[in-house]
Design an enzyme around this catalytic site. Structure first.
Site: not given
Length: 520
Positions: A206, A212, A263-264, A349, A380, A489
């Site tokens: 954004k 990253e 963002g999410r 979040e 399993h 951060k």
């Protein structure tokens, strides 16, 4: 906006506590079904593209009625309406929350829309049309065989999950790769199999400052140049509002979005470009239509028949009365393998908060831990703990009635396993041998899609978005900020410099010792 009433301040809160102590704590599902022949009918319901069975959960009609009254007393309906019309429900950042606008049909006005909403909707559709035109052009371009999405968090989890889920609709001859981790092993592993002239990179950030993403983007640009790549403008696209920063890297094709898109919650925006390339413009519009149908259900259905609200009430009942700390999600469809990871961000979040809207410490717990893996793999791995462990861990299954593959027998076996797990959790099996005793009375929910299509996936995601918003509203928290992400951060930037310099001054002993060890 006025401060909403928090759930624990409502008259229903002590009534719920009293009902839990009198009947809820010891509710036995087997007896509940035996005593109420309409239990399944009452606690199950259709919603757009999703059918939900909530009858195997540890609640009764009285608990649900009290929870519904509590939601009304909290002003949930008013807060929901405020979100849809553009009021700044994200109060800590002073922003509207309008991801629902990204899937609203062009020209559709809602009663109470703020003045900026109509022009914003026009911008949404102008950007959507341009993005989908580009997606179809890339989809039809046989020269592009690989699409690499570089992003993290909401710029990775949603598109990655959705591209896998809708693989049956994927363009032939196209491979999709997702790079999110700053660990260079991930990017290096992807780049090894690519040719620059046949690759399109999508850089999704954004602000175009996410460390990253920008580190990976610069490395991808360097690889592109080193491998003889030409025409950055053709092979790199930015999904960002920071056009100038993109152009500084030679990326001239950009698609943006708005500060009222978290963002999410951004899959529906330009962040969804890799999905649009994968499934085409018609498929992407189907995704938006399915989400909008769920939006309308959440916006207009009475609370007692409102599926996101009922799920949110169940979440609060489990977290604050039963004291369950987590919820297991098991999608019984291989295409939904990344759904648990996507919903982890959406829920934890959003609602992983310890203070209310006024900044006051909360006296009760909020978001459960969300975790899981696809069925039948999870059977399993960790289902042993669900059936016989010392903790009660509610299970939520997502299943799909129709399959999209031709292999005989597989899907029937998959669905039988999904049904068997919820049945076994509830009924258990008595045995004098403690090792073989299944206590039963373990809760589960069952969400059923008719088929895994763009529309049904859109509805399923929107369902979960609204569920998180509703539970956050009841707890009196802001589900749309994420200040807890920031501190790490800031410290990482300082420690990166210290790794180069060896400066240990002012560090705690543990961090100083580890940093020295890492420097060799």
């Amino acid at each position: 906006m006025s401060m909403p009433v928090r759930c624990d301040a409502t008259p229903q809160w002590p009534l719920l506590r009293a009902h839990f102590e009198a009947a809820g704590r010891d509710l036995d599902l087997r007896q509940a079904f035996a005593g109420d022949t309409q239990r399944f009918a009452h606690f199950s319901q259709p919603a757009p593209h999703v059918f939900a069975d909530l009858s195997k959960n540890l609640w009764d009609r009285q608990a649900e009625a009290l929870l519904l009254d509590m939601a009304r007393a909290c002003g949930l309906e008013q807060r929901r309406d405020a979100m849809f019309v553009g009021q700044p429900v994200n109060c800590t950042e002073g922003r509207a929350v309008l991801h629902t606008l990204l899937r609203r049909p062009a020209g559709l006005a809602l009663p109470g829309d703020l003045p900026f909403v109509a022009p914003a909707l026009e911008q949404v559709h102008a950007t959507l049309d341009a993005m989908l035109d580009h997606a179809d052009a890339v989809r039809a371009d046989d020269g592009i065989t690989d699409v690499v999405n570089i992003g993290i968090g909401g710029s990775d989890l949603g598109p990655h999950m959705a591209v896998l889920a809708l693989d049956a609709y994927r363009a032939p001859g196209k491979r999709f790769h997702f790079v999110s981790n700053i660990d260079g092993h991930e990017l290096h592993g992807v780049l090894r199999g690519l040719r620059p002239e046949r690759t399109l990179f999508l850089v999704a950030s954004k602000t175009f400052t996410t460390i990253e993403t920008m580190t990976n983007a610069r490395s991808a640009l360097a690889w592109f140049a080193d491998q003889g790549g030409r025409d950055v403008a053709r092979h790199f696209t930015a999904l960002t509002v920071n056009v100038e920063a993109a152009r500084a890297l030679g990326i001239t094709r950009t698609f943006g979005f708005w500060d009222w898109v978290g963002g999410r919650y951004s899959l529906w925006s330009a962040i969804g470009l890799p999905l649009a390339i994968a499934i085409g413009s018609a498929g992407f519009r189907g995704l938006l239509a399915g989400a909008h149908a769920m939006d309308e259900h959440f916006r207009t259905a009475p609370l007692a028949q409102n599926l996101p609200v009922r799920l949110a009430l169940l979440d609060l009942w489990y977290r604050n009365f039963h004291g369950f700390t987590s919820r297991c999600l098991a999608p019984y469809h291989a295409g939904l393998a990344r759904l648990p990871a996507y919903l982890q961000q959406l829920e934890m979040e959003s609602n992983g908060k310890r203070v209310d809207l006024a900044g006051r410490p909360l006296p009760m717990a909020t978001s459960p831990v969300l975790w899981g893996e696809p069925g039948s793999n999870g059977q399993h791995a960790f289902f042993q703990m669900l059936h016989q462990g010392s903790d009660v861990l509610p299970l939520e299954i997502v299943a799909v009635r129709q399959c999209a593959h031709p292999l005989p027998g597989h899907h029937e076996m998959l669905l039988a396993n999904a049904l068997a797990q919820t049945q076994a959790l509830m009924v258990g099996r008595a045995s004098e041998d403690g090792h073989r005793h299944f206590p039963g009375n373990r809760p589960s929910s069952f969400l059923l899609l008719d088929a895994l299509t763009p529309a049904s996936l859109g509805a399923l995601i929107a369902l979960q978005e609204h569920r998180v918003f509703a539970s956050g509203s009841l707890w009196g928290i802001n589900s749309f900020d994420q200040w807890g992400v920031e501190l790490g951060k800031v410290l990482a930037c300082d420690l990166q410099q210290r790794l180069a310099s060896g400066d240990l001054s002012g560090l705690d002993a543990s961090t100083a010792g580890l940093l020295s060890r890492l420097r060799g």
